[in-house]
Design an enzyme around this catalytic site. Structure first.
Site, mmCIF file in Angstrom:
data_model
loop_
_atom_site.group_PDB
_atom_site.id
_atom_site.type_symbol
_atom_site.label_atom_id
_atom_site.label_comp_id
_atom_site.label_asym_id
_atom_site.label_seq_id
_atom_site.Cartn_x
_atom_site.Cartn_y
_atom_site.Cartn_z
ATOM 1 N N CYS A 17 49.529 12.857 68.673
ATOM 2 C CA CYS A 17 49.317 13.671 67.475
ATOM 3 C C CYS A 17 49.112 12.789 66.245
ATOM 4 C CB CYS A 17 50.526 14.592 67.276
ATOM 5 S SG CYS A 17 50.473 15.542 65.748
ATOM 6 N N CYS A 44 51.952 13.216 63.717
ATOM 7 C CA CYS A 44 53.173 12.529 64.168
ATOM 8 C C CYS A 44 53.046 11.034 63.886
ATOM 9 C CB CYS A 44 53.439 12.789 65.647
ATOM 10 S SG CYS A 44 54.054 14.451 66.015
ATOM 11 N N ASP A 77 45.242 14.604 51.718
ATOM 12 C CA ASP A 77 44.255 14.929 52.745
ATOM 13 C C ASP A 77 43.082 13.958 52.608
ATOM 14 O OD1 ASP A 77 42.144 16.177 54.281
ATOM 15 O OD2 ASP A 77 43.232 18.051 54.142
ATOM 16 N N THR A 131 42.246 21.977 63.114
ATOM 17 C CA THR A 131 41.648 20.812 63.765
ATOM 18 C C THR A 131 42.693 19.783 64.189
ATOM 19 O OG1 THR A 131 41.223 19.746 61.639
ATOM 20 C CG2 THR A 131 39.431 21.070 62.588
ATOM 21 N N HIS A 155 49.254 20.096 64.779
ATOM 22 C CA HIS A 155 50.619 19.854 64.289
ATOM 23 C C HIS A 155 50.696 20.763 63.069
ATOM 24 C CE1 HIS A 155 54.014 16.861 63.294
ATOM 25 N NE2 HIS A 155 54.012 17.720 62.273
ATOM 26 N N HIS A 198 50.797 22.472 59.698
ATOM 27 C CA HIS A 198 50.686 21.926 58.353
ATOM 28 C C HIS A 198 50.224 22.991 57.383
ATOM 29 C CE1 HIS A 198 46.788 21.258 60.344
ATOM 30 N NE2 HIS A 198 46.221 21.280 59.148
ATOM 31 N N HIS A 228 48.110 23.274 53.868
ATOM 32 C CA HIS A 228 47.257 22.634 52.875
ATOM 33 C C HIS A 228 47.729 23.120 51.507
ATOM 34 C CE1 HIS A 228 43.894 21.287 55.548
ATOM 35 N NE2 HIS A 228 44.432 22.226 56.340
#
Length: 142
Positions: A5, A8, A31, A95, A98, A100, A102
């Protein structure tokens, strides 16, 4: 953590990232494919594939961290607003698998912000269909 990942790897330091904020359970970082100036991601340090898998505790921690980051993009970067976005599943634009959030600062100044909505708010949907789907979901959630 997952060895495969990307996020990770960012959490454990094996993948480089511009880290912005961190606590015992979450990490916020910039990002690398920003939609606007100051676009960040907030992740739980424990691996969860998506919104359907993340624990309530980690989801709460990520949301509270995202709120803290959102305040900073408004106060420090001068954003005019903020979008929080989660994509759950490949067909919903996820995409990296994991969980998340934004944190997307929004600006009136289009040189900092070229994002547009993927749908048109203010266009009413079919009232009967909304009622039908609402009844199905309401029954499933009771």
């Amino acid at each position: 953590m997952s060895d495969e990942c990307l996020f990770c790897g960012i959490v454990n330091g094996s993948v480089p990232a511009t880290k912005v904020a961190e606590n015992e359970t979450t990490l916020a970082f910039m990002d690398i494919h920003p939609g606007t100036d100051g676009h960040l991601l907030v992740v739980p340090k424990r691996h969860s594939r998506d919104l359907l898998e993340i624990s309530a505790e980690d989801l709460t921690a990520v949301t509270l961290s995202a709120q803290r980051v959102a305040r900073a993009v408004v106060d420090v970067l001068g954003a005019d607003g903020v979008n929080l976005l989660n994509c759950c599943g490949a067909d919903a634009w996820q995409t990296v698998f994991h969980f998340h959030l934004h944190v997307v600062p929004r600006y009136v100044d289009t040189s900092k912000d070229s994002l547009v909505l993927p749908w048109r708010p203010g266009i009413r949907g079919d009232a009967d269909e909304i009622t039908r789907i609402g009844a199905i979901l309401g029954a499933a959630l009771r």
